[in-house]
Design an enzyme around this catalytic site. Structure first.
Site: not given
Ligand code: UD1
Length: 416
Positions: A17-18, A87, A111, A299
């Site tokens: 999915k990711n 998202r 979320d 996850d």
């Molecule tokens: C992706 C995955 C999700 C997984 C996560 C971490 C998808 C669709 N989802 O989510 O299943 O749990 O990676 O492996 O691929 N953050 C910030 N600022 C930003 C971006 C992120 O503070 O601009 C923080 C987030 O709040 C979180 C952390 O960084 O605490 C990790 O987020 P991120 O790695 O970006 O996760 P996603 O890409 O949203």
């Protein structure tokens, strides 16, 4: 569902999915027809197809194959209704800025697992020369020209790495993304972008060097197997003292998970494209700490809580990625888990058997963790709101039943 069965048999895991959602977004980078195979049949794929349609693409979803026909000039404005349901659709931001020099993407909203800001996505795009603002609940990014830059991420964010990467492939000059995320799904995206003609060095490391090119060509790409789904089956086998063969996943993507489960007493047989996990007795308690890849995936934290709930001994689970990811632990407690959370730590004292109760799934992974716990609960457990689980686990109930679980899915009158 009734607990007690030992899960035995084989499951086939399809594409991640990711990964698939980002690969679908990457198709925007090239005019013409891109084909993506081994796609999971989950709701997020047709939702992402709607997002791409709102940008002027023709998208066909046929079983595990998605075909995306991208026009010469895609629209720059993603439809609010489509984006708000998904998202991950924020990953169209980078490709749209690169292709159209303008992107308007509604903010995807909060979320159940915690706040998910976009500050690193925006800071990275700004380093490449874009202007980004939040206006009326939408991210608006514009750029006359994108120019390569040195970008240091505060945290190896998966989404920020992907968006910056997809913008940088069409920027002038060289971009270096330091402290980049290196999840296998990012490697998959880099492979697809490279097939399209992008020049990326350091794939699979935390420093990605991107030499911008002037155009990319469409391609055909097979999505990598879903390591989170594969690992979920490993936990299910370990918790039910079963024997499950998992096919369709690179076992090295879950080396750490399998090592943890071996520490808990499991045996593993590793093959190319899969593994078999056997557990003969009660799992022993082990500690888990979530971290970006190659650390233990956030996850899978609900599965770690679930196995700890029935393990022999006390486990400490530390969540370092999403601040609200322990919310579902109260549902585990309803099932008889002896679990307590404090900040980003959970302490779980294993019990011999859990006991059935009605529980609510709040997100994909929490839902899967609750189902695993219910496999070890006496009596009949009702798990509600299972549509969350559908978003990450194709044919979950059918697969569980084929492994011997006593589980069925019922539709309930919402007035009940
Ligand atoms: C992706 C995955 C999700 C997984 C996560 C971490 C998808 C669709 N989802 O989510 O299943 O749990 O990676 O492996 O691929 N953050 C910030 N600022 C930003 C971006 C992120 O503070 O601009 C923080 C987030 O709040 C979180 C952390 O960084 O605490 C990790 O987020 P991120 O790695 O970006 O996760 P996603 O890409 O949203």
């Amino acid at each position: 569902m009734s607990g007690g069965a030992r899960l035995v048999g084989t499951v086939d895991v399809v594409g991640a999915k990711n990964s698939v959602l980002k690969l679908m977004a990457a198709a925007l980078l090239a005019e013409g027809t891109t084909t993506i195979t081994n796609c999971p049949e989950i709701l997020d794929v047709p939702l992402m197809a709607d997002v791409l349609r709102s940008l002027g693409c023709t998208v066909d979803v046929d079983g595990d194959t998605v075909t995306i026909d991208v026009p010469a000039e895609p629209g720059a404005q993603a439809d609010y209704k489509s984006v708000s349901k998904l998202r991950a659709s924020v990953c169209v931001l980078g490709p749209l800025v690169a292709r159209c020099r303008r992107a308007v993407v509604p903010l995807p909203g909060g979320d159940a697992i915690g706040s998910r800001p976009l500050d690193m996505h925006q800071a990275g795009l700004r380093k490449l020369g874009a202007t980004t603002e939040i206006e009326h609940g939408r991210v608006v990014a514009t750029a006359e020209t994108l120019r390569g830059a040195q970008i240091w991420l505060d945290f190896p964010s998966v989404g920020a790495t992907e968006n910056i990467l997809m913008a940088a492939v069409l920027a002038e000059g060289t971009t270096v993304i330091d402290n980049a995320a290196r999840e296998p799904e990012i490697v998959d995206l880099c492979l697809m972008l490279s097939q399209m003609g992008a020049k990326i060095d350091g794939v699979g490391t935390s420093t990605l060097t991107v030499h911008g090119v002037t155009g990319l060509a469409p391609t055909t790409h097979r999505v990598i197997g879903d390591r989170i789904v594969g690992a979920t089956w490993a936990f299910a086998a370990a918790m039910t003292r079963g024997q499950v063969t998992v096919r369709g996943v690179d076992p090295h993507h879950i080396d750490l998970v399998l090592d943890k489960l071996r520490s808990a007493g499991a045996r593993t047989d590793i093959e190319a494209g899969g593994f078999t996990l056997t557990m003969d007795g009660r799992p022993r308690a082990v500690d888990f700490v979530t971290l970006p890849y190659p650390g233990f995936a956030t996850d899978l934290q609900p599965m770690a809580i679930a196995v700890s709930a029935v393990a022999d001994g006390t486990s400490m689970i530390t969540e370092n990625v999403f601040e609200s990811r322990f919310r579902f632990v109260d549902e585990m407690v309803r099932l008889g888990a002896d679990a307590r959370t404090d900040g980003h730590h959970a302490v779980v004292r294993g019990v011999d058997r859990l006991s059935s109760a009605p529980v609510w799934a709040s997100d994909i992974r929490a839902g899967a963790g609750l189902v695993l716990a219910a496999l070890c609960a006496d009596g009949v457990t009702e798990v509600w709101d299972v549509e969350h689980i559908d978003r990450g686990y194709p044919r979950f109930v059918e697969n569980l039943r084929s492994l011997g679980a006593e589980i069925s899915r019922v539709s309930v009158d919402p007035e009940r």
